[in-house]
Scaffold this active site. Structure first.
Site, PDB file in Angstrom:
ATOM      1  N   LYS A 178       0.869  -1.186   0.000  1.00 30.80           N
ATOM      2  CA  LYS A 178       0.000   0.000   0.000  1.00 30.80           C
ATOM      3  C   LYS A 178       0.892   1.217   0.000  1.00 30.80           C
ATOM      4  CE  LYS A 178      -4.138  -0.137   0.809  1.00 30.80           C
ATOM      5  NZ  LYS A 178      -5.338  -0.337   0.047  1.00 30.80           N
TER       6      LYS A 178
HETATM    7  N1  GLU Z   1      -7.151  -0.219  -3.004  1.00 30.31           N
HETATM    8  C1  GLU Z   1      -7.910  -1.395  -3.267  1.00 30.31           C
HETATM    9  C2  GLU Z   1      -7.953  -2.293  -2.049  1.00 30.31           C
HETATM   10  O1  GLU Z   1      -7.777  -1.844  -0.936  1.00 30.31           O
HETATM   11  C3  GLU Z   1      -7.474  -2.105  -4.544  1.00 30.31           C
HETATM   12  C4  GLU Z   1      -6.055  -2.589  -4.595  1.00 30.31           C
HETATM   13  C5  GLU Z   1      -5.639  -3.147  -5.950  1.00 30.31           C
HETATM   14  O2  GLU Z   1      -6.465  -3.263  -6.832  1.00 30.31           O
HETATM   15  O3  GLU Z   1      -4.458  -3.434  -6.073  1.00 30.31           O
HETATM   16  O4  GLU Z   1      -8.249  -3.448  -2.146  1.00 30.31           O
END
Ligand code: GLU
Length: 415
Positions: free
Chosen positions: A105
């Site tokens: 993240k």
């Molecule tokens: N931000 C989204 C999540 O928390 C998607 C992450 C992604 O598609 O890599 O799942």
């Protein structure tokens, strides 16, 4: 509970899971540690001619099952602890649904609504430029999260591709369709969540005609879930966002609400519903409560008031560990975040596959494959929870963590 504690809270959930799994202390230690953490100062040329500096992060939690994968958040409350927690949740999410990624993240401490489009582009490009050695289709693949969208992903794809000297569609997911984005990605988190809600209604033997829903958050996840549920005949009886909350027991049309918010930049003043105190939202009696905002929303202070049959976690970590037993005692059926909202990263996986192969799928194919994966993950979790007498969160965590531990053991520790 303060936001800083979201990392502690995620570690606590991991510790709770360890009581079910039989893992050696060294493996537990390994799974707790993020593999890589980067902190970046991002200088941005502002429209007033001056320079401003923003703090950015990228955390790669685990890469045993594949490249790191996870969104990029632009929010004024982003902290390193939050990024560590959300990166870890990505690892469990990808593992639970069986897609070949680890977890990551990233985020920048910024309120994106305060920046002009040009400032936002400058910020994105400089932040990504600093990350180029660390990211890429085989290493770490960003995606949208709170405060970012397809347009930001297009800038990321362009910045990365310019540095490499050729187009790299697999470097980022959640891109516009015109740039190799996947059909259905934008609403994938919501569609996936709805598949888990429908599966929950089935196992609970609740008749799914004319059910009531309360939605916290009307961003990408909340608004698309509202529309999909509305189209299926659910009644949306209350909605909140950062600007306020509204209620109408006869039902709210989420398409009309979306138009109202786009025009007025606030949920308030919507003529087809009454305004209410946002803190009262969780007290409303409903069949499905769908928190789709930020972490730590349902706490030991408000959990006792919740009057829903199903709590489906559209957001990441909306419930604190202290609230978990209160909800359990009340008999509320939980669809945990790593299951409920994993449709987003699942279609990100489809997008990555399509981009890498330069072969694109129809929306129908995307949605059918998404449904298969979500239903399979739901039933595996539910059956495991029944067999082992675990709550849904613990069952999901145990299945997910075990698969990562297994991959880690098979690969061994280098050198
Ligand atoms: N931000 C989204 C999540 O928390 C998607 C992450 C992604 O598609 O890599 O799942």
């Amino acid at each position: 509970m303060s936001k800083e504690n979201v990392w502690e809270m995620t570690l606590k959930r991991l510790d709770d899971t360890m009581t079910v799994l039989n893992l050696k202390p060294g493996i537990i230690k390994y799974l707790k540690e993020p593999r890589k953490i980067v902190e970046i100062s991002v200088p941005v040329k502002m429209d007033n001619g001056d320079i401003d500096i923003f703090k950015g992060y990228r955390v790669q939690h685990n890469t045993n099952r594949g490249p790191a994968k996870g969104g990029i958040r632009y929010h004024q409350d982003v902290t390193l602890d939050e990024m560590k927690a959300l990166a870890m949740l990505m690892t469990w999410k990808c593992s639970l649904v069986g897609i070949p990624f680890g977890g990551a993240k990233g985020g920048v401490v910024v309120n994106p609504t305060m920046l002009s489009e040009r400032e936002l582009e400058n910020l994105t490009r400089r932040y990504i430029y600093e990350l180029i050695p660390l990211i890429g289709p085989e290493k770490d693949i960003p995606a949208p999260d709170v405060g970012t969208n397809a347009k930001v992903m297009a800038w990321i794809m362009d910045t990365y591709s310019m540095a490499k000297g050729y187009v790299v569609p697999g470097a980022v997911t959640g891109k516009p369709i015109e740039l190799g984005g996947s059909q259905g990605r934008e609403e994938a988190t919501s569609r996936g969540a709805v598949y888990t809600i429908l599966a929950a209604l089935k196992v609970l033997k609740i008749d799914s005609s004319s059910l009531t829903t309360v939605i916290q958050g009307f961003g990408n996840v909340g608004s698309n879930a509202a529309k999909i549920l509305y189209d299926l005949g659910f009644k949306i009886i209350a909605v909140s966002d950062v600007t306020g909350a509204i209620r109408n027991d006869k039902g709210i049309d989420p398409y009309k609400l979306d138009e109202h918010i786009k025009k007025n930049k606030t949920i308030t003043g919507f003529s087809r519903a009454e305004e209410m105190e946002p803190s009262e939202l969780f007290k409303i009696k409903c069949d499905v409560l769908f928190p789709a905002a930020l972490e730590n929303q349902i706490t030991e202070e408000n959990a006792a008031y919740i009057n829903a049959k199903i709590l489906a976690e559209g957001a990441n970590a909306p419930v604190t560990p202290q609230a978990d037993p209160i909800l359990k005692d009340k008999g509320i059926f939980l669809v945990p975040d790593i299951l409920c909202n994993s449709g987003g990263v699942t279609v990100s996986y489809f997008e990555w596959v399509q981009g890498n192969l330069a072969y694109f799928w129809s929306k129908r194919k995307v949605n059918l494959q998404l449904r298969d994966i979500m239903e399979k993950a739901f039933h595996e979790t539910y059956n495991f929870s029944v067999d082992k007498k675990l709550d849904m969160r613990k069952a999901a965590m145990a299945l997910a963590v075990n698969k990562v531990a297994c991959a880690m053991k098979l690969r061994g520790v280098y050198p």
